[in-house]
Design a protein around this motif. Structure first.
Motif, mmCIF file in Angstrom:
data_model
loop_
_atom_site.group_PDB
_atom_site.id
_atom_site.type_symbol
_atom_site.label_atom_id
_atom_site.label_comp_id
_atom_site.label_asym_id
_atom_site.label_seq_id
_atom_site.Cartn_x
_atom_site.Cartn_y
_atom_site.Cartn_z
ATOM 1 N N THR A 1 1.312 -1.552 0.107
ATOM 2 C CA THR A 1 0.259 0.228 0.227
ATOM 3 C C THR A 1 1.029 0.859 -0.093
ATOM 4 O O THR A 1 1.421 1.601 0.941
ATOM 5 C CB THR A 1 -1.213 -0.098 1.371
ATOM 6 O OG1 THR A 1 -1.865 -0.750 1.458
ATOM 7 C CG2 THR A 1 -1.726 0.576 1.425
ATOM 8 N N PRO A 2 1.055 1.781 -0.692
ATOM 9 C CA PRO A 2 1.184 3.458 -1.351
ATOM 10 C C PRO A 2 1.546 4.090 0.198
ATOM 11 O O PRO A 2 0.435 3.857 0.767
ATOM 12 C CB PRO A 2 1.312 3.964 -2.142
ATOM 13 C CG PRO A 2 0.636 2.465 -3.218
ATOM 14 C CD PRO A 2 -0.273 2.141 -1.943
ATOM 15 N N PRO A 3 2.339 4.945 0.693
ATOM 16 C CA PRO A 3 1.919 5.698 2.126
ATOM 17 C C PRO A 3 1.238 7.002 1.599
ATOM 18 O O PRO A 3 1.513 7.405 0.707
ATOM 19 C CB PRO A 3 3.284 6.541 2.304
ATOM 20 C CG PRO A 3 4.395 5.695 0.862
ATOM 21 C CD PRO A 3 3.883 4.794 -0.400
ATOM 22 N N GLY A 4 1.060 7.223 2.793
ATOM 23 C CA GLY A 4 -0.048 8.160 2.908
ATOM 24 C C GLY A 4 -1.923 8.311 3.067
ATOM 25 O O GLY A 4 -2.627 6.758 2.994
ATOM 26 N N PRO A 5 -2.442 8.963 3.704
ATOM 27 C CA PRO A 5 -3.392 9.076 4.106
ATOM 28 C C PRO A 5 -4.865 8.376 3.434
ATOM 29 O O PRO A 5 -5.547 7.234 3.513
ATOM 30 C CB PRO A 5 -4.395 9.607 5.186
ATOM 31 C CG PRO A 5 -2.784 10.781 4.416
ATOM 32 C CD PRO A 5 -1.919 10.700 4.375
ATOM 33 N N VAL A 6 -4.797 8.685 1.642
ATOM 34 C CA VAL A 6 -5.567 8.596 0.846
ATOM 35 C C VAL A 6 -5.218 7.434 0.412
ATOM 36 O O VAL A 6 -6.481 6.430 0.245
ATOM 37 C CB VAL A 6 -5.042 9.516 -0.159
ATOM 38 C CG1 VAL A 6 -6.247 9.322 -1.994
ATOM 39 C CG2 VAL A 6 -5.794 11.035 -0.004
ATOM 40 N N SER A 7 -4.364 6.495 0.003
ATOM 41 C CA SER A 7 -3.763 5.065 0.180
ATOM 42 C C SER A 7 -4.504 4.889 1.135
ATOM 43 O O SER A 7 -5.508 3.659 0.560
ATOM 44 C CB SER A 7 -2.401 5.026 -0.188
ATOM 45 O OG SER A 7 -1.962 5.827 -1.739
ATOM 46 N N SER A 8 -3.980 4.556 2.371
ATOM 47 C CA SER A 8 -4.877 3.622 3.315
ATOM 48 C C SER A 8 -6.184 3.634 2.910
ATOM 49 O O SER A 8 -6.872 2.474 3.741
ATOM 50 C CB SER A 8 -4.243 4.279 4.667
ATOM 51 O OG SER A 8 -2.490 3.854 5.084
#
Length: 96
Positions: A47-54
């Motif tokens: 999962t790419p880092p960052g709140p949107v990706s999560s």
């Protein structure tokens, strides 16, 4: 038992890609010991880092966990845990 669990996990599909989670490489390790079976999934490192990706990944991951639990419980697999192989976050048993 590890081989049986791995075969069962091949029936669980990633709802986003349609590919089974074993072929996709999401199942990194299965450990069997006196405590039961631990299944380690490669969620965090895929999962790419960052709140949107999560936020976007969480519904897909939750569906995969639910499908794993269903398949293993229907097969009569005893005690098992599902964890992230990087963060060691425990997905099951627990809230999904």
């Amino acid at each position: 038992m590890k081989e049986e669990v791995l075969e069962l996990l091949k029936s669980v599909k990633n709802p986003f890609t349609g590919v089974d989670i074993v072929s996709e490489g999401l199942v990194s390790t299965i450990i069997e010991d006196e405590e039961g079976i631990q299944i380690y999934l490669a969620f965090a490192r895929n999962t790419p880092p960052g709140p949107v990706s999560s936020a976007l990944a969480w519904p897909v991951q939750a569906r995969i966990i639910k499908d794993i639990v269903k398949v293993l419980e229907e097969a009569g697999i005893g005690k098992f845990e599902i964890l992230d192989d990087t963060t060691l976050q425990r997905y099951y048993p627990g809230d999904v």
